[in-house]
Design an enzyme around this catalytic site. Sequence first.
Site, PDB file in Angstrom:
ATOM      1  N   PRO A 152       0.770  -1.227   0.000  1.00  0.00           N
ATOM      2  CA  PRO A 152       0.000   0.000   0.000  1.00  0.00           C
ATOM      3  C   PRO A 152       0.809   1.289   0.000  1.00  0.00           C
ATOM      4  O   PRO A 152       1.144   1.829   1.037  1.00  0.00           O
ATOM      5  CB  PRO A 152      -0.793  -0.098   1.316  1.00  0.00           C
ATOM      6  CG  PRO A 152       0.018  -1.002   2.193  1.00  0.00           C
ATOM      7  CD  PRO A 152       1.099  -1.602   1.379  1.00  0.00           C
ATOM      8  N   GLU A 153       1.107   1.780  -1.159  1.00  0.00           N
ATOM      9  CA  GLU A 153       1.462   3.183  -1.266  1.00  0.00           C
ATOM     10  C   GLU A 153       0.218   3.832  -1.873  1.00  0.00           C
ATOM     11  O   GLU A 153      -0.815   3.168  -1.984  1.00  0.00           O
ATOM     12  CB  GLU A 153       2.724   3.362  -2.126  1.00  0.00           C
ATOM     13  CG  GLU A 153       3.958   2.761  -1.460  1.00  0.00           C
ATOM     14  CD  GLU A 153       5.265   2.973  -2.224  1.00  0.00           C
ATOM     15  OE1 GLU A 153       5.432   4.055  -2.814  1.00  0.00           O
ATOM     16  OE2 GLU A 153       6.108   2.072  -2.225  1.00  0.00           O
TER      17      GLU A 153
END
Length: 273
Positions: free
Chosen positions: A2-3
Amino acid sequence: MPELPEVETVKRGIIELVGEKSYLKKVELMRQDLRFPIPPDLVRRFKNVEISNITRRAKYLMFHTPKGVLISHLGMTGTWREKEKGEKLRTHDHVLMHLKERILVYNDPRRFGSFEYCESENLDSFVRFKHLGPEPLDEEEFNLEYLWQKSRKKEIPIKNFIMDQKVVVGVGNIYAAEALFLSAIKPTRKTKSITKKEMESLIVNIRMVLESAIEAGGSSISDFKQAGGESGYFQNHFNVYGREAEDCFVCSAKIKNISIGGRSSFYCSRCQL
DNA sequence: AACAAGACCTGTAAGC
DNA sequence: TGCTTACAGGTCTTGT
């Protein structure tokens, strides 16, 4: 994974599945804490409420309701999926969102993720949002004047600077490396040594790399039900991340991997100066 | 104030 | 095969 692009992809995947508006019957917690204790009244508060919208700020996912905004972070290993009928819970399934037609499951082995809420729609009052910088895709807020002003006097490596969520949100270890490659800037460079021209290029490439990744993530939205966006991915497009000792696509030099601020940092020693 | 390092967790892969 | 170690997309807290 998760960026910003991954969280955006998850958000779109959930909206694709449940629609813009949905109805939350209840939140079910399989444990009381993730990275932080889950507020004790969260379950009570978000019982039988309309979800009017699902949005993203930085790497946070937000469910808007009349009772407040439910705010979740995926940490390093958080994923969402739809629980199939009759499917048993898996290891590390921590939170269940019971909607009208389906159940969404939050799974997170390392438990660096979080579930909190903000009573008000005014999200600036939410503690974790207080010091967040601008959204990188917002051209009004995230521009050369802003970043230039912030960067003067900074002695830290430029890679740390662009990963600092107070400076700009959403850029993590992967996309920082990729943006710096595209701008031909060595990740160890002191921030204050970056020229105006380079900074301009960096802004363009941060946007470019995030937007391309979101687009690539878009193709994996259909996978949402299975795994929470694991496949159909932007990883096929990495120029440097995870490519240690492989040939640079531009100059054929070997990609290096050094540690900066305790994080692996991939770059091309010939292209990036 | 600015920056570095440690902390929080589990799973996986590599090394011996 | 089994044990040990290093490392992984984040960010908050502590220490210099």
